[in-house]
Design a protein around this motif. Sequence first.
Motif, PDB file in Angstrom:
ATOM      1  N   VAL A 162       0.861  -1.178   0.000  1.00 13.26           N
ATOM      2  CA  VAL A 162       0.000   0.000   0.000  1.00 13.26           C
ATOM      3  C   VAL A 162       0.901   1.234   0.000  1.00 13.26           C
ATOM      4  O   VAL A 162       1.695   1.424   0.912  1.00 13.26           O
ATOM      5  N   PHE A 163       0.768   2.043  -1.040  1.00 15.47           N
ATOM      6  CA  PHE A 163       1.692   3.156  -1.239  1.00 15.47           C
ATOM      7  C   PHE A 163       0.945   4.457  -1.501  1.00 15.47           C
ATOM      8  O   PHE A 163      -0.205   4.455  -1.925  1.00 15.47           O
ATOM      9  N   GLY A 164       1.621   5.547  -1.228  1.00 15.95           N
ATOM     10  CA  GLY A 164       1.084   6.862  -1.540  1.00 15.95           C
ATOM     11  C   GLY A 164       1.400   7.209  -2.989  1.00 15.95           C
ATOM     12  O   GLY A 164       2.481   6.899  -3.486  1.00 15.95           O
ATOM     13  N   SER A 165       0.448   7.831  -3.636  1.00 13.05           N
ATOM     14  CA  SER A 165       0.635   8.190  -5.043  1.00 13.05           C
ATOM     15  C   SER A 165       0.108   9.596  -5.274  1.00 13.05           C
ATOM     16  O   SER A 165      -0.447  10.217  -4.371  1.00 13.05           O
ATOM     17  N   ASP A 166       0.286  10.064  -6.497  1.00 18.54           N
ATOM     18  CA  ASP A 166      -0.430  11.283  -6.842  1.00 18.54           C
ATOM     19  C   ASP A 166      -1.714  10.863  -7.548  1.00 18.54           C
ATOM     20  O   ASP A 166      -1.826   9.748  -8.056  1.00 18.54           O
TER      21      ASP A 166
ATOM     22  N   ALA B 295      -3.046  11.476 -10.237  1.00 17.62           N
ATOM     23  CA  ALA B 295      -2.959  11.167 -11.666  1.00 17.62           C
ATOM     24  C   ALA B 295      -2.235   9.848 -11.946  1.00 17.62           C
ATOM     25  O   ALA B 295      -2.202   9.398 -13.083  1.00 17.62           O
ATOM     26  N   GLY B 296      -1.650   9.252 -10.911  1.00 17.70           N
ATOM     27  CA  GLY B 296      -0.961   7.982 -11.101  1.00 17.70           C
ATOM     28  C   GLY B 296       0.389   8.093 -11.781  1.00 17.70           C
ATOM     29  O   GLY B 296       0.840   7.164 -12.439  1.00 17.70           O
ATOM     30  N   HIS B 297       1.067   9.211 -11.592  1.00 10.27           N
ATOM     31  CA  HIS B 297       2.424   9.379 -12.132  1.00 10.27           C
ATOM     32  C   HIS B 297       3.408   8.736 -11.157  1.00 10.27           C
ATOM     33  O   HIS B 297       3.964   9.413 -10.306  1.00 10.27           O
ATOM     34  N   HIS B 298       3.591   7.437 -11.281  1.00 10.50           N
ATOM     35  CA  HIS B 298       4.417   6.663 -10.349  1.00 10.50           C
ATOM     36  C   HIS B 298       5.895   6.802 -10.726  1.00 10.50           C
ATOM     37  O   HIS B 298       6.523   5.857 -11.204  1.00 10.50           O
ATOM     38  N   THR B 299       6.460   7.986 -10.496  1.00  8.49           N
ATOM     39  CA  THR B 299       7.821   8.258 -10.951  1.00  8.49           C
ATOM     40  C   THR B 299       8.861   8.336  -9.846  1.00  8.49           C
ATOM     41  O   THR B 299      10.051   8.418 -10.133  1.00  8.49           O
ATOM     42  N   ASP B 300       8.429   8.316  -8.577  1.00 10.78           N
ATOM     43  CA  ASP B 300       9.404   8.391  -7.498  1.00 10.78           C
ATOM     44  C   ASP B 300       8.842   7.777  -6.219  1.00 10.78           C
ATOM     45  O   ASP B 300       7.663   7.441  -6.138  1.00 10.78           O
ATOM     46  N   GLY B 301       9.720   7.617  -5.241  1.00 16.03           N
ATOM     47  CA  GLY B 301       9.315   7.093  -3.935  1.00 16.03           C
ATOM     48  C   GLY B 301       8.705   5.705  -3.996  1.00 16.03           C
ATOM     49  O   GLY B 301       9.043   4.879  -4.858  1.00 16.03           O
ATOM     50  N   ASP B 302       7.789   5.455  -3.071  1.00 16.18           N
ATOM     51  CA  ASP B 302       7.137   4.148  -2.986  1.00 16.18           C
ATOM     52  C   ASP B 302       6.290   3.847  -4.218  1.00 16.18           C
ATOM     53  O   ASP B 302       6.103   2.687  -4.587  1.00 16.18           O
ATOM     54  N   ALA B 303       5.791   4.885  -4.883  1.00 17.64           N
ATOM     55  CA  ALA B 303       4.998   4.672  -6.097  1.00 17.64           C
ATOM     56  C   ALA B 303       5.865   4.048  -7.194  1.00 17.64           C
ATOM     57  O   ALA B 303       5.416   3.147  -7.913  1.00 17.64           O
ATOM     58  N   LEU B 304       7.099   4.485  -7.316  1.00 15.07           N
ATOM     59  CA  LEU B 304       7.998   3.911  -8.310  1.00 15.07           C
ATOM     60  C   LEU B 304       8.327   2.459  -7.954  1.00 15.07           C
ATOM     61  O   LEU B 304       8.363   1.594  -8.832  1.00 15.07           O
ATOM     62  N   VAL B 305       8.527   2.189  -6.670  1.00 16.52           N
ATOM     63  CA  VAL B 305       8.756   0.811  -6.224  1.00 16.52           C
ATOM     64  C   VAL B 305       7.556  -0.055  -6.594  1.00 16.52           C
ATOM     65  O   VAL B 305       7.706  -1.166  -7.118  1.00 16.52           O
ATOM     66  N   ALA B 306       6.355   0.449  -6.333  1.00 16.25           N
ATOM     67  CA  ALA B 306       5.140  -0.302  -6.659  1.00 16.25           C
ATOM     68  C   ALA B 306       5.020  -0.541  -8.163  1.00 16.25           C
ATOM     69  O   ALA B 306       4.617  -1.626  -8.595  1.00 16.25           O
ATOM     70  N   LEU B 307       5.381   0.448  -8.955  1.00 16.15           N
ATOM     71  CA  LEU B 307       5.332   0.315 -10.411  1.00 16.15           C
ATOM     72  C   LEU B 307       6.321  -0.740 -10.891  1.00 16.15           C
ATOM     73  O   LEU B 307       5.972  -1.616 -11.696  1.00 16.15           O
ATOM     74  N   ARG B 308       7.534  -0.707 -10.374  1.00 16.13           N
ATOM     75  CA  ARG B 308       8.600  -1.608 -10.835  1.00 16.13           C
ATOM     76  C   ARG B 308       8.475  -3.029 -10.299  1.00 16.13           C
ATOM     77  O   ARG B 308       8.899  -3.961 -10.975  1.00 16.13           O
ATOM     78  N   THR B 309       7.934  -3.175  -9.080  1.00 19.15           N
ATOM     79  CA  THR B 309       7.996  -4.508  -8.450  1.00 19.15           C
ATOM     80  C   THR B 309       6.654  -5.120  -8.078  1.00 19.15           C
ATOM     81  O   THR B 309       6.596  -6.298  -7.754  1.00 19.15           O
ATOM     82  N   ARG B 310       5.577  -4.340  -8.090  1.00 21.70           N
ATOM     83  CA  ARG B 310       4.308  -4.864  -7.596  1.00 21.70           C
ATOM     84  C   ARG B 310       3.151  -4.753  -8.572  1.00 21.70           C
ATOM     85  O   ARG B 310       2.018  -5.029  -8.214  1.00 21.70           O
ATOM     86  N   GLY B 311       3.409  -4.331  -9.784  1.00 15.67           N
ATOM     87  CA  GLY B 311       2.353  -4.284 -10.791  1.00 15.67           C
ATOM     88  C   GLY B 311       1.460  -3.063 -10.747  1.00 15.67           C
ATOM     89  O   GLY B 311       0.367  -3.076 -11.323  1.00 15.67           O
ATOM     90  N   ALA B 312       1.918  -1.994 -10.081  1.00 15.10           N
ATOM     91  CA  ALA B 312       1.134  -0.762 -10.108  1.00 15.10           C
ATOM     92  C   ALA B 312       1.026  -0.290 -11.555  1.00 15.10           C
ATOM     93  O   ALA B 312       1.918  -0.531 -12.374  1.00 15.10           O
ATOM     94  N   VAL B 313      -0.063   0.377 -11.852  1.00 16.74           N
ATOM     95  CA  VAL B 313      -0.358   0.799 -13.221  1.00 16.74           C
ATOM     96  C   VAL B 313      -0.135   2.300 -13.356  1.00 16.74           C
ATOM     97  O   VAL B 313      -0.790   3.086 -12.655  1.00 16.74           O
TER      98      VAL B 313
END
Length: 131
Positions: A7-11, A13-31
Amino acid sequence: MDRPVFVFGSDIAGHHTDGDALVALRTRGAVYGRGCGPQGNAYAIPTRSGTGRPRPRQDIAASVNDFLRFTRMRPWALFDVAPIGCRLAGYSPEDIAPMFATAPHNVSLPTAFEHVLARKTRDKTHGGEAT
């Protein structure tokens, strides 16, 4: 082996470019482009606007409530919450942790949140008096 949902914080708009959002994008299938809700083995709680500014606390609290409803409907699943809102959004654990005070047994909170909630419980138990 099943991993807990991250469970991560995002913006919003879903711009997963840094922090935990980037981790979620790269390793957990965040969209990328999806700023809230379940995605892959992750769950996004928007803590920032689409421009990166912090969302108002009441808006974050509403998103946390949506998340907690989601977890209660899935008691078999485990959820591992990152310290959302406390890094890039700029809030403190004291600001965010109380939003998780009613989290069910299947939600694991970051240590900083647990400390805040334990302190609040201890203060209530002792009537707010220093011991």
